[in-house]
Design an enzyme around this catalytic site. Structure first.
Site, short mmCIF file in Angstrom:
data_model
loop_
_atom_site.label_atom_id
_atom_site.label_comp_id
_atom_site.label_asym_id
_atom_site.label_seq_id
_atom_site.Cartn_x
_atom_site.Cartn_y
_atom_site.Cartn_z
CE LYS A 229 -4.32 -1.93 1.49
NZ LYS A 229 -5.35 -2.08 2.51
NE ARG A 263 -7.31 -8.11 0.64
CZ ARG A 263 -6.82 -7.32 -0.30
NH1 ARG A 263 -5.76 -6.57 -0.08
NH2 ARG A 263 -7.40 -7.28 -1.49
C1 7PJ Z 1 -8.06 -4.44 1.85
C2 7PJ Z 1 -9.11 -5.22 1.40
C3 7PJ Z 1 -7.76 -4.42 3.25
C4 7PJ Z 1 -9.57 -5.96 3.53
C5 7PJ Z 1 -8.21 -4.18 -0.27
C6 7PJ Z 1 -5.26 -3.05 -1.81
C7 7PJ Z 1 -6.60 -2.47 -1.82
N1 7PJ Z 1 -9.86 -5.98 2.22
N2 7PJ Z 1 -9.20 -5.04 0.06
N3 7PJ Z 1 -8.55 -5.20 4.03
N4 7PJ Z 1 -7.50 -3.82 0.79
N5 7PJ Z 1 -10.30 -6.70 4.38
O1 7PJ Z 1 -5.05 -4.27 -1.65
O2 7PJ Z 1 -4.31 -2.23 -1.96
O3 7PJ Z 1 -6.86 -3.76 3.75
S1 7PJ Z 1 -7.96 -3.64 -1.91
#
Ligand code: 7PJ
Length: 287
Positions: A229, A263
């Site tokens: 990010k 994640r």
């Molecule tokens: C997240 C997500 C996060 C959860 C994305 C990216 C943006 N879902 N989906 N938490 N980020 N739960 O991966 O840069 O931080 S999309």
């Protein structure tokens, strides 16, 4: 799957020195978005997503998060039908291989279809606030991750402000979790996520990461997503393709503060880093 570091050391160890199998779950990110030569929903995009998912599983991912709509800052929303055409074939194929699949969506119709296709977790950056979203999940046995976001993806990074980001994010997540429980989603099906980068400055993200333990202490499993990010980019000065080491460090910091699920894009590297860190700590933090 055998945990990395599970091999017996050459010298007979005391139990305290035995590397532990990690309990933290690694969620591997798979985006099913069209490449520049196709219109989305095409066979080629699905095969590419499945190859990617299988590689992450071989590397040690515990579950795969499938997303068909970018929620990155500045992203434009996609139509429900387009999102379904992208994600459902991938969800079906992975579920048929008994892979735990989560679907990154805020749309109730996509949630229902994804659950029917075999998803075991709905990962909603809008925390089930869309009309019909609570019912879509409540009527199933599926888990849900409730994430905090300030504003909407297209504009959320313009000027995010909080009086107290840590308190406001925690209060929001607990309130949404209680609403979900009231709608019939059992407590043990709910995870919460501070939503790093979703309407937050670097300072907000760091404050939230430092105080992640306070979220874990709510009793809900905490999911943390910092991988690649902008905050990692701002701290390291690296472009998005060069943020792996910074992302791994952020994942470790989250696990040290009680994250139950991280994640990530770089599964193999995160698995190794966690294995070494756990071997040193010899005790996993509470989650
Ligand atoms: C997240 C997500 C996060 C959860 C994305 C990216 C943006 N879902 N989906 N938490 N980020 N739960 O991966 O840069 O931080 S999309």
């Amino acid at each position: 799957m055998t945990a990395p570091g599970a091999h017996a050391p050459a010298e007979s160890p005391t139990p305290r020195e035995t590397p532990r199998r990690r309990r933290t779950l690694l969620m591997g990110v798979v985006n099913v978005t069209p490449d520049s030569f196709s219109d989305g929903g095409r066979h080629f995009d699905h095969e590419r997503a499945l190859d990617h998912a299988r590689r992450m599983l071989a590397d040690g991912a515990d579950l795969i998060d499938v997303g068909g709509e970018s929620t990155r800052p500045g992203a434009v929303l996609v139509a429900e039908r387009t999102e379904m055409k992208r994600v459902l074939p991938v969800v079906e194929a992975l579920a048929a291989e008994n892979v735990p699949v989560s679907v990154d969506t805020a749309k109730p119709a996509v949630m229902r279809a994804a659950i029917a296709a075999g998803a075991c977790l709905i990962n909603d950056v809008r925390a089930l606030q869309a009309r019909g979203a609570l019912a879509a999940v409540a009527g199933s046995g599926c888990g849900v991750c409730l994430m905090h976001m300030q504003g909407r993806p297209r504009t959320m990074q313009a000027d995010p402000r909080y009086d107290d980001a840590v308190r406001e994010v925690r209060d929001f997540l607990v309130a949404r979790a209680l609403i979900a429980e009231g709608a019939g989603i059992a407590r043990d099906r709910i995870a919460i996520d501070p939503g790093f980068g979703f309407g937050k400055t670097v300072a907000h993200n760091l404050a939230l990461l430092r105080s992640l333990r306070g979220l874990a202490d709510t009793g809900y499993p905490v999911l943390a997503g910092l991988s690649r990010k902008a905050t990692i980019g701002e701290i390291t000065g690296r472009e998005v393709g060069e943020r792996m080491a910074g992302s791994v460090a952020a994942a470790l910091a989250a696990v040290a503060r009680g994250a139950a699920i991280v994640r990530v894009h770089d599964v193999r590297e995160t698995v190794d880093a966690l294995a070494v860190w756990l071997a040193v700590e010899a005790r996993e933090p509470r989650t």
